[in-house]
Design a protein around this motif. Structure first.
Motif, short mmCIF file in Angstrom:
data_model
loop_
_atom_site.label_atom_id
_atom_site.label_comp_id
_atom_site.label_asym_id
_atom_site.label_seq_id
_atom_site.Cartn_x
_atom_site.Cartn_y
_atom_site.Cartn_z
N LEU A 22 0.83 -1.21 0.00
CA LEU A 22 0.00 0.00 0.00
C LEU A 22 0.86 1.26 0.00
O LEU A 22 0.60 2.21 -0.75
CB LEU A 22 -0.95 0.00 1.21
N TRP A 23 1.90 1.28 0.84
CA TRP A 23 2.78 2.44 0.88
C TRP A 23 3.51 2.61 -0.44
O TRP A 23 3.67 3.73 -0.93
CB TRP A 23 3.77 2.33 2.02
N ASN A 24 3.99 1.50 -1.03
CA ASN A 24 4.66 1.58 -2.32
C ASN A 24 3.73 2.13 -3.39
O ASN A 24 4.11 2.99 -4.18
CB ASN A 24 5.20 0.21 -2.75
N ALA A 25 2.50 1.63 -3.42
CA ALA A 25 1.54 2.11 -4.42
C ALA A 25 1.31 3.61 -4.27
O ALA A 25 1.29 4.35 -5.26
CB ALA A 25 0.21 1.35 -4.30
N TYR A 26 1.17 4.05 -3.04
CA TYR A 26 0.95 5.48 -2.80
C TYR A 26 2.18 6.30 -3.20
O TYR A 26 2.08 7.27 -3.95
CB TYR A 26 0.63 5.71 -1.32
N LEU A 27 3.34 5.90 -2.72
CA LEU A 27 4.56 6.67 -2.95
C LEU A 27 5.03 6.62 -4.41
O LEU A 27 5.64 7.57 -4.89
CB LEU A 27 5.68 6.19 -2.02
N GLN A 28 4.73 5.54 -5.12
CA GLN A 28 5.15 5.45 -6.52
C GLN A 28 4.40 6.44 -7.40
O GLN A 28 4.83 6.71 -8.51
CB GLN A 28 5.01 4.01 -7.02
N GLY A 29 3.32 7.00 -6.88
CA GLY A 29 2.67 8.09 -7.59
C GLY A 29 3.52 9.35 -7.60
O GLY A 29 3.31 10.25 -8.42
N TYR A 30 4.47 9.43 -6.68
CA TYR A 30 5.35 10.59 -6.56
C TYR A 30 6.79 10.28 -6.93
O TYR A 30 7.49 11.13 -7.46
CB TYR A 30 5.32 11.13 -5.12
N TYR A 31 7.23 9.07 -6.60
CA TYR A 31 8.63 8.68 -6.80
C TYR A 31 8.66 7.31 -7.48
O TYR A 31 8.16 6.34 -6.92
CB TYR A 31 9.38 8.58 -5.47
N SER A 32 9.27 7.22 -8.62
CA SER A 32 9.22 5.97 -9.38
C SER A 32 10.12 4.89 -8.82
O SER A 32 9.92 3.71 -9.10
CB SER A 32 9.59 6.23 -10.85
#
Length: 81
Positions: A22-32
């Motif tokens: 969940l955190w990866n999905a959220y953060l990957q919207g900002y940082y690839s």
């Protein structure tokens, strides 16, 4: 204490993997290039509780939670003593 949490949330490895996804999905919207691991989740949850203790050093719930996250971290690393 730990067994109660495991009954509610599942084994730490599965629960922290879910949180990491969940955190990866959220953060990957900002940082690839984000890739949070199960172990990262445990460490970051400990850090969150430490931040809370800075404000309220005697908050028992935060202290207990840090111990629980540390135990979960140890279990994920195979340190079951």
């Amino acid at each position: 204490m730990f067994n109660d949490r495991q009954e509610n949330y599942g084994h730490p490895s599965r629960n922290f993997a879910r949180i990491a996804r969940l955190w990866n999905a959220y953060l990957q919207g900002y940082y690839s290039d984000v890739n949070i691991s199960n172990e990262d989740v445990a460490i970051m949850m400990i850090l969150m509780k430490v931040a809370r203790l800075i404000e309220t050093p005697d908050h028992e719930d935060s202290i207990v939670d840090i111990a629980g996250y540390a135990e979960a971290y140890a279990r994920m690393l195979g340190i079951d003593k």
